[in-house]
Scaffold this motif. Structure first.
Motif, PDB file in Angstrom:
ATOM      1  N   GLN A   1       5.632   7.342  14.152  1.00  0.00           N
ATOM      2  CA  GLN A   1       5.917   6.015  14.698  1.00  0.00           C
ATOM      3  C   GLN A   1       7.422   5.764  14.800  1.00  0.00           C
ATOM      4  N   THR A   2       8.175   6.186  13.790  1.00  0.00           N
ATOM      5  CA  THR A   2       9.633   6.020  13.817  1.00  0.00           C
ATOM      6  C   THR A   2      10.234   6.802  14.980  1.00  0.00           C
ATOM      7  N   ALA A   3       9.768   8.032  15.166  1.00  0.00           N
ATOM      8  CA  ALA A   3      10.264   8.848  16.277  1.00  0.00           C
ATOM      9  C   ALA A   3       9.890   8.208  17.610  1.00  0.00           C
TER      10      ALA A   3
ATOM     11  N   VAL B   1       9.342   5.077  18.389  1.00  0.00           N
ATOM     12  CA  VAL B   1      10.160   3.889  18.649  1.00  0.00           C
ATOM     13  C   VAL B   1      11.533   4.305  19.183  1.00  0.00           C
ATOM     14  N   SER B   2      12.016   5.459  18.743  1.00  0.00           N
ATOM     15  CA  SER B   2      13.310   5.980  19.205  1.00  0.00           C
ATOM     16  C   SER B   2      13.190   6.740  20.523  1.00  0.00           C
ATOM     17  N   GLY B   3      11.969   6.870  21.044  1.00  0.00           N
ATOM     18  CA  GLY B   3      11.760   7.589  22.299  1.00  0.00           C
ATOM     19  C   GLY B   3      11.690   9.098  22.135  1.00  0.00           C
ATOM     20  N   VAL B   4      11.412   9.552  20.910  1.00  0.00           N
ATOM     21  CA  VAL B   4      11.342  10.988  20.619  1.00  0.00           C
ATOM     22  C   VAL B   4       9.897  11.350  20.270  1.00  0.00           C
ATOM     23  N   LYS B   5       9.409  12.414  20.855  1.00  0.00           N
ATOM     24  CA  LYS B   5       8.053  12.905  20.570  1.00  0.00           C
ATOM     25  C   LYS B   5       8.082  13.752  19.302  1.00  0.00           C
ATOM     26  N   LEU B   6       7.195  13.474  18.371  1.00  0.00           N
ATOM     27  CA  LEU B   6       7.039  14.283  17.169  1.00  0.00           C
ATOM     28  C   LEU B   6       5.691  14.985  17.250  1.00  0.00           C
ATOM     29  N   VAL B   7       5.707  16.308  17.115  1.00  0.00           N
ATOM     30  CA  VAL B   7       4.475  17.085  17.145  1.00  0.00           C
ATOM     31  C   VAL B   7       4.409  17.962  15.903  1.00  0.00           C
ATOM     32  N   VAL B   8       3.201  18.337  15.533  1.00  0.00           N
ATOM     33  CA  VAL B   8       2.989  19.281  14.443  1.00  0.00           C
ATOM     34  C   VAL B   8       2.806  20.661  15.058  1.00  0.00           C
TER      35      VAL B   8
END
Length: 122
Positions: free
Chosen positions: A70-72, A74-81
């Motif tokens: 969620q933090t990423a 909001v910053s416009g960054v995709k977080l993937v595992v």
């Protein structure tokens, strides 16, 4: 068991965060902090959370991953595992969160590694 986290810069402005050990009530904050630290230093094109070396994760650890996502976002960054251990993959599947993190396939040690050639007489 403790948790260690290694951060690496990959091609294309991708940052990899690779935790090793157990992500639980005592260590989950370290995952959240690692993601926040990466975002504080600039906006990468993507954050890859490489979970190959995570041997255990509990609900607090899963919650830390969601908070990081969620933090990423909001910053416009995709977080993937990427490369989740079988245990992590199972926990994400059971909680219904596998798709949120890019629906990665579980990591299998030795998968895709070339088969050693046995030479005659060796």
């Amino acid at each position: 068991m403790s948790l260690s986290i290694v951060k690496s810069v990959l091609p294309g402005g991708v940052i990899e965060i690779a935790p090793r050990g157990e992500i639980d009530v005592d260590t989950a904050y370290e995952v959240r902090e690692a993601i926040a630290e990466v975002l504080a230093k600039g906006l990468p094109s993507r954050i890859e959370l490489n979970m190959r070396l995570v041997t255990f994760i509990d609900s607090v650890g899963i919650s830390a991953m969601v908070a990081g996502f969620q933090t990423a976002e909001v910053s416009g960054v995709k977080l993937v595992v990427t490369e989740p251990s079988r245990f992590v993959h199972r926990q994400l599947w059971v909680t219904g969160l596998l798709g949120l993190f890019g629906a990665p396939e579980p990591y299998f040690a030795g998968a895709g590694a070339p088969t050693p050639e046995v030479l005659p007489g060796a």
